[in-house]
Structure formats: structure tokens, C-alpha cells
Design a protein around this motif. Sequence first.
Motif: not given
Length: 277
Positions: A56-63, A129-141, A149-153
Motif C-alpha cells: 500500500k505504501k511503496d509497491p516498488t520496494l515491496n517485492k 507504474g511508471d512508463t519507461i524507455e530502456a533497452q529498446g523497449y517502452i512500457g509500464s513497470v 524488472t518486469v515491463v509490460n509494453t
Amino acid sequence: MEDVFSTNIDVSELLDHALSLVLTYAPKLLLAIVTLVVGLWLINRFVGILDKRLGKKDPTLNKFLCGLISAVLKVMLLISVASMIGIETTSFIAVIGAAGLAIGLALQGSLANFAGGVLILIFKPFKVGDTIEAQGYIGSVSEIQILYTVVNTFDNRRIVIPNGSLSNATLVNISVYDKRRCDMTFGIGYGDDIDKAKDILKRLFEEDERSLTDPAPRISVGGLGDNSVDLMFRPWVATDDLWPYYWDMQEKVKKAFDKEGISIPFPQRDVHLYKTE
């Protein structure tokens, strides 16, 4: 008779010795098993509660944090259980250390990814939840794990990117700011009215409710090409509206230019034929 009697004595002594060992170590073994089962249950329970609260507080740090804490607690539990059975913990820890060194040398890439994950969590170049462009891919983290890190394009692909690559390469975080500039260039013919074309772009900007007036848009001549006068159109929109706005404006400008008699030239060549005698 003496041999049979001696054999009976030896068997009796062995049984007594075995019984003594059972009485000595059975309680310890039973206690160790109970400790192991209860300890694993408590660890899983604790990690589950931590997962819910951090989620609830920090999904990034959670897993990442839950996985790390679970691994550390389970190693400590195994060392404690081994000590209860009677295994020398000093030698046990030394064996674990030697095994850890060997595994570390064999998995240098994974350790680099682990270090990269720690750096990502500390400096937070992006979050879930951020949208990033990295390693030739654009998607939502969608997830930041210990090693990757898992990114959904946007075309619904799941991309798994090692954290080592993300922490040591250029990365674009598209979601940092709530508004972005939509860069577009439209070419018109050299014989067309520049002011009229600018007025059309300004009108289309004002008619679209997604257009932002702060910062103000910029419409100006960006260059004189081989075949066209290039008009720069730089409106600002909300980040979520960027691409829909861009695609819609391309169609609107084309239709408006056609209606107002503004040409959009295409590359062409003039061929001159000379007749020689």
C-alpha cells in the motif's frame, strides 16, 4: 558356549548404546523439526503481513524487500536448527561462506543484477507504474524484483530486463512529469501562405480541449527544406494524452490544409532533356 554368550553381550551393548543415542538425540531432533516447521510458518506469516503493508505504501520496494528478508530469515533459521541438533555452527557457517563464495564467482552476472536492484531502490530512477524507455523497449513497470524488472509494453508483451542493465545504461522515465511537449513538423509548399498555415494550426490547437495553454504553444518556421517550408508545431498536453493527441492532430492538419488549399509537398525532381545534334 563362550562365543554365543560373548555375542549376546555384544548385541545387548549395541542395543543399549542405540537406545542411549535415541534418548539423547530424539528430543533434540524432534525439537529441531518443530522449530523448523514453526519457524517457516512464522517467516511466511511475517513476510505476508509485510507484503500487504508495504504494497500500500511503496509497491516498488515491496517485492524486493520481502524477497530479501525472507531469504535472510530462512538462512538464520537453518543455522539455528543445525545448532539445536548438535552441528557446530562455526563450521556450518564456514561451509555456507565457502559455498557462497563459489556461487558468487559462478553467478557474477546475477550479483551485478542484485546490486543494480539495490541501486534502483535507493536512487529511485523509476517506480512501479511508471512508463519507461530502456533497452529498446517502452512500457509500464509492473514489478521490480531482486534481479530483474518486469515491463509490460503497450502491445501487451511482458519484457524482463536485468537490473544490472537498467542501472548502468541510459533510461528515459516518461512518467516523471504530468505534461509534455508534443513535437510535430508540417511541410508546406513554397508558394503557400505561411501566415495562413500558422492560423490553421493555431485554430486546431484552440479547438482541441486536450491542448494546454501553459506553457504556450510555439508555431514557427523551423527550416527551409529542398521541397517545403517546414513549420514547427510545439503544443503542450498532459502526458497521458501525448500520443492520442499526436495521431489525431496529424489527421486534422491534413484535412484542414486540404480544405484551405495549403499544399503538403512531397519530394520531386525536375528532369530537363536536351536535344543535341
